[in-house]
Design an enzyme around this catalytic site. Structure first.
Site, PDB file in Angstrom:
ATOM      1  N   HIS A 368       0.794  -1.230   0.000  1.00  0.00           N
ATOM      2  CA  HIS A 368       0.000   0.000   0.000  1.00  0.00           C
ATOM      3  C   HIS A 368       0.820   1.271   0.000  1.00  0.00           C
ATOM      4  O   HIS A 368       0.252   2.355   0.037  1.00  0.00           O
ATOM      5  CB  HIS A 368      -0.908   0.052   1.232  1.00  0.00           C
ATOM      6  CG  HIS A 368      -2.096  -0.841   1.114  1.00  0.00           C
ATOM      7  ND1 HIS A 368      -3.269  -0.437   0.527  1.00  0.00           N
ATOM      8  CD2 HIS A 368      -2.284  -2.119   1.480  1.00  0.00           C
ATOM      9  CE1 HIS A 368      -4.142  -1.429   0.558  1.00  0.00           C
ATOM     10  NE2 HIS A 368      -3.567  -2.467   1.126  1.00  0.00           N
ATOM     11  N   LYS A 559      -9.067  13.956   3.874  1.00  0.00           N
ATOM     12  CA  LYS A 559      -8.201  12.770   3.931  1.00  0.00           C
ATOM     13  C   LYS A 559      -7.276  12.948   5.126  1.00  0.00           C
ATOM     14  O   LYS A 559      -7.238  14.024   5.732  1.00  0.00           O
ATOM     15  CB  LYS A 559      -7.379  12.639   2.636  1.00  0.00           C
ATOM     16  CG  LYS A 559      -6.701  13.954   2.215  1.00  0.00           C
ATOM     17  CD  LYS A 559      -5.912  13.815   0.923  1.00  0.00           C
ATOM     18  CE  LYS A 559      -6.755  13.797  -0.324  1.00  0.00           C
ATOM     19  NZ  LYS A 559      -6.656  12.569  -1.091  1.00  0.00           N
ATOM     20  N   ARG A 560      -6.523  11.890   5.490  1.00  0.00           N
ATOM     21  CA  ARG A 560      -5.561  12.063   6.573  1.00  0.00           C
ATOM     22  C   ARG A 560      -4.636  13.253   6.280  1.00  0.00           C
ATOM     23  O   ARG A 560      -4.338  13.545   5.119  1.00  0.00           O
ATOM     24  CB  ARG A 560      -4.733  10.774   6.746  1.00  0.00           C
ATOM     25  CG  ARG A 560      -5.487   9.632   7.392  1.00  0.00           C
ATOM     26  CD  ARG A 560      -5.941   9.959   8.812  1.00  0.00           C
ATOM     27  NE  ARG A 560      -4.845  10.007   9.729  1.00  0.00           N
ATOM     28  CZ  ARG A 560      -4.636   9.132  10.712  1.00  0.00           C
ATOM     29  NH1 ARG A 560      -5.480   8.139  10.908  1.00  0.00           N
ATOM     30  NH2 ARG A 560      -3.607   9.258  11.514  1.00  0.00           N
ATOM     31  N   LYS A 565       0.460  14.402   1.135  1.00  0.00           N
ATOM     32  CA  LYS A 565      -0.837  14.723   0.535  1.00  0.00           C
ATOM     33  C   LYS A 565      -0.982  16.227   0.255  1.00  0.00           C
ATOM     34  O   LYS A 565      -1.887  16.654  -0.430  1.00  0.00           O
ATOM     35  CB  LYS A 565      -1.963  14.232   1.451  1.00  0.00           C
ATOM     36  CG  LYS A 565      -2.064  12.692   1.522  1.00  0.00           C
ATOM     37  CD  LYS A 565      -3.131  12.250   2.497  1.00  0.00           C
ATOM     38  CE  LYS A 565      -3.243  10.743   2.661  1.00  0.00           C
ATOM     39  NZ  LYS A 565      -4.018  10.097   1.581  1.00  0.00           N
ATOM     40  N   THR A 667      -8.535   6.556  -2.719  1.00  0.00           N
ATOM     41  CA  THR A 667      -9.904   6.110  -3.018  1.00  0.00           C
ATOM     42  C   THR A 667     -10.879   7.271  -2.820  1.00  0.00           C
ATOM     43  O   THR A 667     -11.970   7.245  -3.380  1.00  0.00           O
ATOM     44  CB  THR A 667     -10.324   4.927  -2.126  1.00  0.00           C
ATOM     45  OG1 THR A 667     -10.015   5.248  -0.767  1.00  0.00           O
ATOM     46  CG2 THR A 667      -9.623   3.652  -2.539  1.00  0.00           C
ATOM     47  N   LYS A 671     -14.525   8.410  -4.815  1.00  0.00           N
ATOM     48  CA  LYS A 671     -15.810   8.752  -4.193  1.00  0.00           C
ATOM     49  C   LYS A 671     -16.287  10.126  -4.670  1.00  0.00           C
ATOM     50  O   LYS A 671     -17.472  10.326  -4.928  1.00  0.00           O
ATOM     51  CB  LYS A 671     -15.677   8.757  -2.665  1.00  0.00           C
ATOM     52  CG  LYS A 671     -15.289   7.411  -2.070  1.00  0.00           C
ATOM     53  CD  LYS A 671     -14.892   7.575  -0.592  1.00  0.00           C
ATOM     54  CE  LYS A 671     -14.049   6.416  -0.121  1.00  0.00           C
ATOM     55  NZ  LYS A 671     -13.346   6.715   1.151  1.00  0.00           N
TER      56      LYS A 671
HETATM   57  C1  LIG Z   1     -12.081   7.037   1.449  1.00  0.00           C
HETATM   58  C2  LIG Z   1     -11.632   7.405   2.797  1.00  0.00           C
HETATM   59  C3  LIG Z   1     -10.276   7.632   3.058  1.00  0.00           C
HETATM   60  C4  LIG Z   1      -9.214   7.578   1.980  1.00  0.00           C
HETATM   61  O1  LIG Z   1      -9.117   8.849   1.389  1.00  0.00           O
HETATM   62  P1  LIG Z   1      -7.868   9.247   0.450  1.00  0.00           P
HETATM   63  O2  LIG Z   1      -8.285  10.569  -0.107  1.00  0.00           O
HETATM   64  O3  LIG Z   1      -7.799   8.199  -0.602  1.00  0.00           O
HETATM   65  O4  LIG Z   1      -6.681   9.325   1.308  1.00  0.00           O
HETATM   66  C5  LIG Z   1      -9.886   7.975   4.339  1.00  0.00           C
HETATM   67  N1  LIG Z   1     -10.790   8.084   5.326  1.00  0.00           N
HETATM   68  C6  LIG Z   1     -12.105   7.898   5.112  1.00  0.00           C
HETATM   69  C7  LIG Z   1     -13.062   8.057   6.242  1.00  0.00           C
HETATM   70  C8  LIG Z   1     -12.573   7.542   3.852  1.00  0.00           C
HETATM   71  O5  LIG Z   1     -13.877   7.334   3.657  1.00  0.00           O
END
Ligand SMILES: *Cc1c(COP(=O)(O)O)cnc(C)c1O
Length: 837
Positions: A368, A559-560, A565, A667, A671
């Site tokens: 990952h 995101k985190r 990032k 991911t 979304k």
């Molecule tokens: C989808 C998701 C992530 C991953 O987000 P990235 O933008 O791909 O880092 C992290 N936390 C939650 C709660 C998510 O739903």
């Protein structure tokens, strides 16, 4: 039957279902919870409803598990230290097709289903993308009828709750089980002894073969809790099994008999600590002994279970790879590899070659991350103390493996050093990724670019040796949760236009493409987005006390919080927009609401400082009357699955701006596009494949690509050159450094500017800044044409079919696991005859 009669029958079936729901709900309220409508709290209502929903799943669950037992298909075991499930009630109702029935039933009792669903605590047993991927996979595997199990740890405390106090992150423990978890069932009979510590002694059997006994161990029990995982529109209900640590009975007796009662209880609590808390760091392994024990606890308990289930039907362990596929979600559960060897050699007395063949044909490993600091390495002394037998086995695996390397690549000392499972620096360590690659028949990355980088750089030596092991499985997300559940308005609009097929076949969204020329559809699309923005605006008003303009562009980075990032690059854009307004108060700027959300690892100093900076810039910008509603900055506290479900449907713009070559897949990007946001992003991770699917003209791409990043690093990157050459950049950084956003503590944010200007700016924000700002200007220009924006948003949604986790799982099933789909037929006769007996 004539139509009228058919309708009447259907109506009466609906009515029967409604009566059944009401009866079940009221019975659980009264008999399970001991409440009536006078004494019930809203939480009681939630629990009663959850039990009523669970009842609808249990028959199918039992039927599914019985069918697996009878047919004995090959099964998948998905091992993950994290499952970021979020809430379960709504998703269960969506998948069972009962959302409307339950809504009506609750209405008839005078309750609001949404209100009750809001009572549910998130199951936050994960940090971010990796844990959410595991949750999406469970949904897809159940929906597709794949015989599968998720295996993990039942942490008593999930990911911390994030509060923002004076702009800074404060962590609150997440005691998610306090008000009970109605979805799980404890399985007191599914117990395994997990050994730690002790020593290994060698003895000889009758034929002078060595036998290794691991003795004088400290034992902990692993007890199972099962949660049903219903598929959408099918009878399949799979199982997620999470382990909890319990002290052993012997343990209790010996220690209590010593007479020191309190010390005995303390010791007991110590052993049960193993499943106490999720480690809250994402992309940075914590070299802590407790974490090491957690990883072994999951690996060992799960393998005991897998082998026990296999042996109920088979005597010959050599058939294991025909019946079992084990997928390792990162290296976190990779101790399962030496654990499998230990069981096959020491317990079942197989020879090395046979055991190794079984092991490598059973395991597959998903990588990952390519951030070097994120690769797990455990000190040898942890093994010496905690897993002495596993260390012997790892040495043996390594000796045999290095002999193979030597014969394939004679004289290449560098290769031996790099490929060894043991890192020989001043503190010797086991390299878990090397162990996982050597012990698996498949190694996959999670997006095309990521897999190429694995093959060409991080694991190049391994790729040269085992090219057939490497493959790509681009990540995906489940449309049941991320569109049908989270965005009912858009889902209904799509359903009206193209039917419901997309719910299990996301490629069908392609049928939306021609609708961009249908003005009525485009208008309805815009109206849905507007309503979603309205809802998020209300949430922002309530939680942040900020009034946002719902006609402004909702520009989201959620995101985190991590340097790679590049939330900092986004905040530099905010500061740039702010400065343009200040310099020219009449400037005609496209209004933006810039929304951030995300948790920082509690020990990640710079990430927490970035949270403070975002909030500080927000204070300055939002409070400046010269700005008006042209610019607002919002930090939404406590990012998690439930908050994400509110944000994605309301987003106009998706920020996916990591340094090219650092984000394995992402991911969140998927979304957003699914929910009709346009992306501004780098050529990184799955952004590249999203661009290929939605069309280059429907996505905003900026910055260096991965090759250019590498080349600039090689040539020597001097961030200060970019600073000196760009006046807006210089001004923004100076403001941060000089305390414009921290007037009472002017030095507060200096370390941020320091990492960029004086410590090399590892993630190259400054190099990408100008390109990012220019690209944002194109974004703003397009936003002025709302119909064109909506048409491109529709094309993003229409092109996102590939990124369903159903497609990802179909690829794993075919190319790695070799498992088949299996239809589950209800076993009504059996149940009725059993009841009659
Ligand atoms: C989808 C998701 C992530 C991953 O987000 P990235 O933008 O791909 O880092 C992290 N936390 C939650 C709660 C998510 O739903």
């Amino acid at each position: 039957m004539n139509d009228e009669l058919l309708n009447a029958t259907a109506e009466s079936a609906e009515l029967d279902m409604m009566m059944l729901i009401i009866k079940s709900f009221l019975e659980h309220l009264e008999y399970t919870l001991g409440k009536d409508k006078y004494s019930a709290t809203r939480h009681d209502l939630f629990n009663a409803l959850a039990y009523a929903v669970r009842d609808r799943m249990v028959e199918r669950w039992l039927d599914t598990q019985q069918a697996y037992y009878n047919d004995d298909p090959k099964r998948v075991y998905y091992l993950s230290m994290e499952f970021l499930m979020g809430r379960t009630l709504e998703n269960s109702l969506v998948n069972l097709g009962l959302l409307d029935n339950f809504r009506e039933a609750m209405n008839s009792l005078g309750y609001d289903l949404d209100d009750i669903m809001n009572q549910e605590q998130d199951a936050g047993l994960g940090n971010g993308g990796l844990g959410r991927l595991a949750a999406c996979f469970l949904d897809s595997m159940a929906t597709m009828g794949i015989p599968a199990y998720g295996y993990g740890i039942r942490y008593e405390y999930g990911i911390f709750r994030q509060n923002i106090v004076d702009g800074a992150q404060v962590e609150i423990p997440d005691n998610w089980l306090r008000y009970r978890n109605p979805w799980e069932m404890d399985r007191q009979e599914h117990l395994h002894v997990i050994k730690f510590n002790g020593r290994v002694v060698e003895r000889k059997d009758g034929e002078a073969n060595s036998i290794f006994d691991w003795i004088d161990t400290d034992d902990v029990m692993a007890m199972a809790y099962d949660t049903p995982i219903p598929g959408y529109g099918t009878n399949t209900v799979n199982t997620m099994r999470l382990w909890t640590a319990k002290s052993t009975r012997e343990f209790d007796l010996t220690f209590f008999n010593e007479g020191n009662y309190i010390r005995a209880v303390e010791k007991k609590m110590m052993t049960e600590n193993i499943s106490k808390v999720l480690y809250p760091a994402d992309h940075v392994p914590e070299g802590k002994e407790l974490r090491f024990k957690q990883e072994y606890f999951l690996a060992s308990a799960t393998l005991h279970d897998v082998i026990y289930r296999f042996r109920k039907m088979h005597d010959d362990l050599r058939l294991l790879p025909d019946k079992v596929a084990i997928q390792l979600n990162d290296t976190h559960p990779a101790l399962a590899i030496p654990e499998m060897m230990r069981l096959l050699l020491d317990h079942f007395r197989l020879d090395w070659q046979t055991a190794w063949d079984i092991t490598t044909r059973t395991f597959a490993y998903t990588n990952h991350t390519i951030l070097p600091e994120a690769l797990e390495k455990w000190p040898i002394w942890f093994f010496e103390q905690i897993l002495p037998r596993h260390l012997q086995l790892i040495y043996e695996i390594n000796d045999r493996f290095l002999a193979e390397v030597r014969s394939r690549f004679p004289g290449d000392i560098g290769k031996l050093e790099r490929m060894s499972l043991i890192e020989e620096h001043w503190e010797r360590k086991v390299r878990m990724a090397n162990l996982a690659i050597v012990g698996s028949h498949s190694v996959n990355g999670v997006a095309a670019l990521h897999t190429e980088i694995l093959k060409e750089s991080v694991f190049r030596d391994f790729y040269e040796m085992y090219p057939e092991r490497f493959n790509n499985k681009t990540n995906g997300i489940t449309q049941r949760r991320w569109l049908k559940g989270a965005n009912p308005g858009q889902a209904a609009l799509i359903g009206k236009a193209i039917g419901e097929g997309w719910v299990t076949d996301l490629y069908q969204l392609q049928q939306l493409r021609p609708l961009i020329d249908d003005p009525a559809f485009v208008a309805e699309w815009r109206e849905v987005k507007r309503q979603n923005k309205q809802r998020l605006a209300e949430y922002i008003r309530k939680h942040n006390c900020i009034e946002v303009n719902i006609d402004s562009m909702f520009d989201c980075q959620v995101k985190r919080i991590h340097e790679y990032k590049r939330q900092l690059l986004n905040i530099l854009h905010v500061i740039t927009l702010y400065n343009r307004i200040k310099e020219n108060p009449a400037v005609d700027q496209v209004p933006r609401t810039i929304i951030f959300s995300g948790k920082a690892a509690p020990a990640y100093y710079l990430a927490k400082l970035i949270v403070r900076l975002i909030n500080a810039v927000g204070e300055t910008v939002n409070g400046d009357p010269a700005v008006g509603d042209r610019l607002k900055v919002v930090f939404l506290a406590n990012y998690g699955v439930s908050l994400a479900e509110k944000i994605f449907p309301a987003a106009d713009l998706s920020e996916q701006i990591s340094t090219a070559g650092t984000e394995a897949s992402g991911t969140g990007n998927m979304k957003f596009a699914l929910n009709g946001a346009l992306t501004i992003g780098t050529l990184d991770g799955a952004n590249i494949e999203i661009m290929e699917e939605v069309g280059r003209e429907n996505i905003f791409i900026f910055g260096m690509n991965a090759g250019e990043v590498e080349e600039l690093r090689r040539k020597g990157y001097v961030p200060r050159d970019y600073y000196n050459r760009n006046a807006e950049l210089k001004k923004g950084l100076n403001m941060i450094a000089e305390g414009t956003f921290s007037p009472t503590n002017r030095e507060l944010f200096r370390p941020i500017v320091d990492t960029l200007l004086n410590q090399g700016d590892y993630y190259m924000l400054l190099a990408d800044y100008a390109s990012y700002i220019a690209c944002q200007e194109e974004v703003s220009a397009l936003y002025l044409n709302q119909d064109e924006w909506a048409r491109r948003a529709i094309l993003n949604c229409a092109g996102i079919g590939k990124f369903s986790s159903d497609r990802t799982i179909a690829d794993y099933a075919r190319e790695i696991w070799g498992v088949e789909r299996m239809e589950i037929h209800p076993v009504l006769e059996y149940r009725q005859s059993a009841a009659a007996e």
